[in-house]
Design an enzyme around this catalytic site. Structure first.
Site, PDB file in Angstrom:
ATOM      1  N   HIS A 194      -7.940  -5.297  -0.346  1.00  0.00           N
ATOM      2  CA  HIS A 194      -6.743  -4.528   0.025  1.00  0.00           C
ATOM      3  C   HIS A 194      -6.039  -5.283   1.142  1.00  0.00           C
ATOM      4  O   HIS A 194      -6.235  -5.013   2.331  1.00  0.00           O
ATOM      5  CB  HIS A 194      -7.119  -3.114   0.464  1.00  0.00           C
ATOM      6  CG  HIS A 194      -5.944  -2.188   0.520  1.00  0.00           C
ATOM      7  ND1 HIS A 194      -5.231  -1.819  -0.606  1.00  0.00           N
ATOM      8  CD2 HIS A 194      -5.342  -1.564   1.552  1.00  0.00           C
ATOM      9  CE1 HIS A 194      -4.259  -0.999  -0.259  1.00  0.00           C
ATOM     10  NE2 HIS A 194      -4.293  -0.845   1.055  1.00  0.00           N
ATOM     11  N   SER A 237       0.829  -1.188   0.000  1.00  0.00           N
ATOM     12  CA  SER A 237       0.000   0.000   0.000  1.00  0.00           C
ATOM     13  C   SER A 237       0.873   1.251   0.000  1.00  0.00           C
ATOM     14  O   SER A 237       1.688   1.437  -0.908  1.00  0.00           O
ATOM     15  CB  SER A 237      -0.967  -0.046   1.192  1.00  0.00           C
ATOM     16  OG  SER A 237      -1.985   0.915   1.057  1.00  0.00           O
ATOM     17  N   ASP A 239      -9.844  -5.072  -4.815  1.00  0.00           N
ATOM     18  CA  ASP A 239      -9.449  -4.002  -3.901  1.00  0.00           C
ATOM     19  C   ASP A 239     -10.361  -2.788  -4.110  1.00  0.00           C
ATOM     20  O   ASP A 239     -10.327  -2.154  -5.162  1.00  0.00           O
ATOM     21  CB  ASP A 239      -7.984  -3.619  -4.154  1.00  0.00           C
ATOM     22  CG  ASP A 239      -7.406  -2.726  -3.066  1.00  0.00           C
ATOM     23  OD1 ASP A 239      -8.182  -2.081  -2.339  1.00  0.00           O
ATOM     24  OD2 ASP A 239      -6.159  -2.678  -2.953  1.00  0.00           O
TER      25      ASP A 239
END
Length: 249
Positions: free
Chosen positions: A230, A131, A196
């Site tokens: 995610h 991320s 995601d």
């Protein structure tokens, strides 16, 4: 599977340096609000011990740095362990907060240079993360101007803002060969959960495509992880370590 935030209180990454010079180093940066020990726990929980032990037996060292605590606009200005601040929200159309980016780039460059001073070639240092951690890895690699590039850059569920300074750095490099940066020649692996909804897969693909268009010859096709949101998954990390193994063969 690992979530993008840790419920534990962030703490400094342990100092794993020793008197023995490692053969190579994998620097893994955490996502927003997490910590070095937090992402280390995720990686070790999802990766077969034999995979990690095999790398360590060949002298490859893992480092999991922790971002500095700083005010984060997306949390109403509360302090959090984030690699950089954001304006407006997650959408890449929002402007980049470059000063906070540069602060963390300096932190990672100091870590990289510690290993280079010990005698580890930069080509044996891999930098990446999950991320926001993957985003800061791209930022640091774009500004790394060693005599050799980094061994590889990896980004899991990551992207850059549309106005990121990385793009102007790469544009400048196209017309000035003396202004080199590691993104131009290092292998770059980007992976993304196909489901995601937090960092959209098209944001990652847009970043990957733009890197390729600006001359990053080592960028690979985006690897889509089926059914993943995610998060990091066992499948994703297995493919990541397969990729990283190519740097150390």
């Amino acid at each position: 599977m690992a979530s993008f935030l840790s419920s534990s209180t962030p703490s400094p990454s342990p100092d794993t340096t020793s008197s023995t010079v490692p053969k190579g180093v994998i620097i893994f940066c955490h996502g927003s609000g997490d910590s070095g020990p937090g992402v280390q726990n995720y990686v070790e929980a999802l990766t077969p011990p034999s995979t990690l032990l095999e790398l360590e037996s060949r002298g490859i060292q893992f480092r999991y740095p922790t971002a500095q605590r700083r005010p984060y606009r997306l949390m109403g200005g509360l302090k959090s362990t984030v690699w950089f601040d954001r304006y407006g929200g997650m959408d890449p159309k929002n402007p980049e907060d470059t000063p906070s980016v540069l602060n963390s780039v300096d932190q990672l460059h100091r870590l990289i240079n510690e290993y280079i001073e010990q005698g580890v070639p930069s080509r044996k240092i891999c930098l990446g993360g999950f991320s926001m951690g993957g985003g800061i890895a791209l930022q640091a690699a774009a500004r790394f101007e060693g005599s050799q590039p980094l061994g590889a850059v990896f980004c899991l569920s990551s992207y850059l803002c549309d106005d990121s300074m990385v793009w102007s750095l790469l544009e400048e490099t196209r017309t000035n060969d003396t202004n080199r940066n590691s993104l131009l020649s290092s292998p770059i692996l980007m992976m993304h959960g196909e489901s995601d909804g937090f960092v959209l897969p098209e944001w990652g693909e847009r970043t990957r495509r733009r890197l390729a268009d600006l001359g990053c010859a080592g960028v690979r096709p985006l690897v889509s992880i089926p059914y993943a949101g995610h998060e990091m998954t066992r499948e994703e990390l297995a493919q990541l370590f397969e990729f990283l193994n190519t740097v150390y063969t």
